[in-house]
Design a protein around this motif. Sequence first.
Motif, mmCIF file in Angstrom:
data_model
loop_
_atom_site.group_PDB
_atom_site.id
_atom_site.type_symbol
_atom_site.label_atom_id
_atom_site.label_comp_id
_atom_site.label_asym_id
_atom_site.label_seq_id
_atom_site.Cartn_x
_atom_site.Cartn_y
_atom_site.Cartn_z
ATOM 1 N N ARG A 5 49.204 22.404 29.222
ATOM 2 C CA ARG A 5 50.549 22.557 28.769
ATOM 3 C C ARG A 5 51.634 22.419 29.601
ATOM 4 N NH1 ARG A 5 49.621 26.467 25.102
ATOM 5 N NH2 ARG A 5 49.055 25.025 23.361
ATOM 6 N N GLY A 6 51.495 23.251 30.594
ATOM 7 C CA GLY A 6 52.799 23.627 31.559
ATOM 8 C C GLY A 6 53.055 22.295 32.233
ATOM 9 N N ARG A 7 51.963 21.421 32.545
ATOM 10 C CA ARG A 7 52.000 20.196 33.380
ATOM 11 C C ARG A 7 52.761 19.104 32.410
ATOM 12 N NH1 ARG A 7 46.383 18.574 35.821
ATOM 13 N NH2 ARG A 7 47.664 17.143 36.755
ATOM 14 N N ALA A 8 52.336 19.394 31.176
ATOM 15 C CA ALA A 8 53.049 18.191 30.258
ATOM 16 C C ALA A 8 54.503 18.592 29.925
ATOM 17 C CB ALA A 8 52.263 18.295 28.994
ATOM 18 N N GLY A 20 66.316 17.631 44.209
ATOM 19 C CA GLY A 20 65.843 18.978 44.062
ATOM 20 C C GLY A 20 65.186 19.571 42.782
ATOM 21 N N ALA A 21 65.807 18.976 41.685
ATOM 22 C CA ALA A 21 65.135 19.380 40.697
ATOM 23 C C ALA A 21 64.136 18.642 40.304
ATOM 24 C CB ALA A 21 66.495 18.760 39.287
ATOM 25 N N LEU A 22 63.974 17.443 40.563
ATOM 26 C CA LEU A 22 62.596 16.662 40.216
ATOM 27 C C LEU A 22 61.501 17.592 40.999
ATOM 28 C CD1 LEU A 22 63.504 12.994 40.098
ATOM 29 C CD2 LEU A 22 62.916 14.608 38.252
ATOM 30 N N ALA A 23 61.956 17.935 42.241
ATOM 31 C CA ALA A 23 60.931 18.616 43.068
ATOM 32 C C ALA A 23 60.231 19.936 42.486
ATOM 33 C CB ALA A 23 61.318 18.775 44.452
ATOM 34 N N ALA A 24 61.198 20.498 41.839
ATOM 35 C CA ALA A 24 60.940 21.715 40.832
ATOM 36 C C ALA A 24 60.243 21.611 39.676
ATOM 37 C CB ALA A 24 62.118 22.469 40.664
ATOM 38 N N SER A 25 59.769 20.217 39.293
ATOM 39 C CA SER A 25 59.179 19.914 37.869
ATOM 40 C C SER A 25 57.924 20.261 38.069
ATOM 41 C CB SER A 25 59.532 18.463 37.384
ATOM 42 O OG SER A 25 58.730 17.520 38.580
ATOM 43 N N ARG A 26 57.233 20.459 39.266
ATOM 44 C CA ARG A 26 56.038 20.922 39.392
ATOM 45 C C ARG A 26 55.577 22.417 39.215
ATOM 46 N NH1 ARG A 26 52.511 17.057 41.944
ATOM 47 N NH2 ARG A 26 53.732 15.246 42.410
ATOM 48 N N ALA A 27 56.910 22.973 38.743
ATOM 49 C CA ALA A 27 56.665 24.631 38.754
ATOM 50 C C ALA A 27 55.733 24.784 37.430
ATOM 51 C CB ALA A 27 58.054 25.249 38.570
ATOM 52 N N GLY A 28 55.590 23.778 36.513
ATOM 53 C CA GLY A 28 54.733 24.225 35.355
ATOM 54 C C GLY A 28 53.328 24.227 35.699
ATOM 55 N N VAL A 31 67.313 26.287 39.652
ATOM 56 C CA VAL A 31 67.296 26.596 38.043
ATOM 57 C C VAL A 31 66.214 25.844 37.323
ATOM 58 C CG1 VAL A 31 68.681 25.642 36.364
ATOM 59 C CG2 VAL A 31 69.865 26.733 38.257
ATOM 60 N N GLN A 32 65.923 24.641 37.948
ATOM 61 C CA GLN A 32 64.808 23.838 37.360
ATOM 62 C C GLN A 32 63.354 24.412 37.288
ATOM 63 O OE1 GLN A 32 64.566 21.830 35.180
ATOM 64 N NE2 GLN A 32 62.811 20.732 35.231
ATOM 65 N N ALA A 33 63.044 25.323 38.432
ATOM 66 C CA ALA A 33 61.899 25.888 38.529
ATOM 67 C C ALA A 33 61.907 26.898 37.605
ATOM 68 C CB ALA A 33 61.878 26.335 40.040
ATOM 69 N N VAL A 34 62.824 27.662 37.584
ATOM 70 C CA VAL A 34 62.832 29.012 36.743
ATOM 71 C C VAL A 34 62.683 28.385 35.362
ATOM 72 C CG1 VAL A 34 63.993 30.744 35.717
ATOM 73 C CG2 VAL A 34 64.145 30.361 38.248
ATOM 74 N N HIS A 35 63.440 27.335 34.965
ATOM 75 C CA HIS A 35 63.654 26.768 33.581
ATOM 76 C C HIS A 35 62.033 26.437 33.170
ATOM 77 C CE1 HIS A 35 64.900 25.098 29.993
ATOM 78 N NE2 HIS A 35 64.878 23.944 30.388
ATOM 79 N N VAL A 36 61.294 25.671 33.897
ATOM 80 C CA VAL A 36 60.050 25.168 33.447
ATOM 81 C C VAL A 36 59.241 26.088 33.539
ATOM 82 C CG1 VAL A 36 57.952 23.821 34.408
ATOM 83 C CG2 VAL A 36 60.553 22.939 34.598
ATOM 84 N N THR A 37 59.169 27.229 34.417
ATOM 85 C CA THR A 37 58.462 28.306 34.305
ATOM 86 C C THR A 37 58.831 29.308 33.240
ATOM 87 O OG1 THR A 37 58.324 28.320 36.695
ATOM 88 C CG2 THR A 37 57.780 30.414 35.430
ATOM 89 N N ASN A 38 59.679 29.425 32.763
ATOM 90 C CA ASN A 38 60.009 30.106 31.491
ATOM 91 C C ASN A 38 59.482 29.238 30.123
ATOM 92 O OD1 ASN A 38 61.677 31.755 32.810
ATOM 93 N ND2 ASN A 38 63.737 30.813 32.349
ATOM 94 N N GLN A 39 59.574 28.155 30.212
ATOM 95 C CA GLN A 39 59.226 27.207 28.923
ATOM 96 C C GLN A 39 57.552 27.649 28.728
ATOM 97 O OE1 GLN A 39 61.738 23.945 27.350
ATOM 98 N NE2 GLN A 39 61.812 23.858 29.441
ATOM 99 N N SER A 40 57.016 27.110 30.272
ATOM 100 C CA SER A 40 55.437 27.287 30.132
ATOM 101 C C SER A 40 55.080 28.771 29.555
ATOM 102 C CB SER A 40 55.064 26.972 31.478
ATOM 103 O OG SER A 40 55.293 25.721 32.075
ATOM 104 N N LEU A 41 55.596 29.625 29.973
ATOM 105 C CA LEU A 41 55.073 31.091 29.657
ATOM 106 C C LEU A 41 55.452 31.249 28.139
ATOM 107 C CD1 LEU A 41 56.499 33.216 32.746
ATOM 108 C CD2 LEU A 41 54.092 32.357 31.942
ATOM 109 N N ILE A 42 56.523 30.824 27.621
ATOM 110 C CA ILE A 42 56.824 31.216 26.177
ATOM 111 C C ILE A 42 56.055 30.329 25.106
ATOM 112 C CG2 ILE A 42 59.298 32.075 26.956
ATOM 113 C CD1 ILE A 42 60.317 29.607 25.483
ATOM 114 N N PHE A 43 56.017 29.309 25.673
ATOM 115 C CA PHE A 43 55.056 28.379 24.595
ATOM 116 C C PHE A 43 53.461 28.887 24.597
ATOM 117 C CE2 PHE A 43 57.713 24.689 25.489
ATOM 118 C CZ PHE A 43 58.688 24.636 24.339
#
Length: 414
Positions: free
Chosen positions: A150-153, A279-287, A334-346
């Motif tokens: 789910r985090g990757r998607a 930078g933001a796209l590089a952080a998309s892998r945070a999921g 910002v993007q790394a924290v945001h993606v991580t946040n959503q992966s955890l709450i879902f």
Amino acid sequence: MDTMDTRDCRRAENCAPANGRQVFGLSHWMLVVFAITCASSVANIYYAQPLLDTIATTFDIDAARVGLLVTLTQIGYAAGLLFIVPLGDFVNRRKLIVAQALLSAVALAGVGSAPGAPFLFAGMVLVGLLAVVVQVLVALTATLARPEERGRAVGLVTSGVVIGILAARFVAGVLADAGGWRAVYFSSAGLMLLMGLLLAYILPRDIPVASAERYGAVLKSIPALFFREPLLRLRAGLAFLIFASFSTLWTAMVLPLSAAPFHLSHTQIGLFGLAGLAGALAASRAGRLADRGLAERTTGFSLVLLVVSWVAIGFLPHALAVFTIGVVLLDFAVQAVHVTNQSLIFATRPEAHSRLVAGYMVFYSAGSALGAIASTASYARYGWTGVCLTGAAFSLAGLLLWACSYAKTRRRVS
């Protein structure tokens, strides 16, 4: 997998691909369309930021108050999060998504033709209200993706959100320099009309409904989720602070860059969005890191980087190259924290993805609104130094919030 083949499937992940490529329980084609739609929709919220100076001139709005345009858009977005996104848990999401996209086209055309400031402000509230189609799509992605991926998607679809946020500045700059700021909104209206028709064609007609609750009960359950889920409270608080920092930079930066000694055009200012996009796209892998159990380390490192980024951003106007590095670092963090946040709450409540994302993103929107109005007010009174101190304060508060929570968790485990 041909998306049309999924119409007879109760859940996308239960369908074997007839041909092509399947990713994370969703067809690769559908994920790409989701990402493009998210980029197009979220860009509508941010087109105004690099255009604040020319919009202010058109409607005779002073510099201290022009940030209100962004704030009102975020207020509309917050209202949409509270009253529209939760619908995704108990209504036909295909109809909801398509309706939002088509109505967005109407609202954007209204902004482009606004005869005065009151009409402009009202139109931007509606644009923000309808832009929450992004979160309905993110929640749908989390619902249809397999749990272990789910985090990757979510990271892939969310990358479309970041592309929209940052590329909006460049696109708005190019269109504004070519045909004026109104051309930006007319062009976006046409794009949203196109995406709405495309979604009507490709979305399955029988997407499963997650809840049988009534609308009132669903709305009441959102505050209850915050009371019951400490993780949601923490991650929502982090979202508020990181996006306040984000909005502080991106709302105010057009003001010094368009003035002496730079006198940059809207297109040139928009290029900073493309720099931040890297930078933001590089952080998309945070999921993916969240899927591997590295969410806390990713969050802590990213928040430290966010604080440090403001040191580099503070070099404006003396060193434009150093400032650009700061922009890239801030967007990555910002993007790394945001993606991580959503992966955890879902992962906390699979049956309430729409409500989870609605509650979480209200804090994102509130933080963005605060950052927008605080940045222009700080710039009017204290110049770029005031903007940097404001953004750094938001960032440091986020780091301290995470550190206190992490330390408390470690003590409880030991």
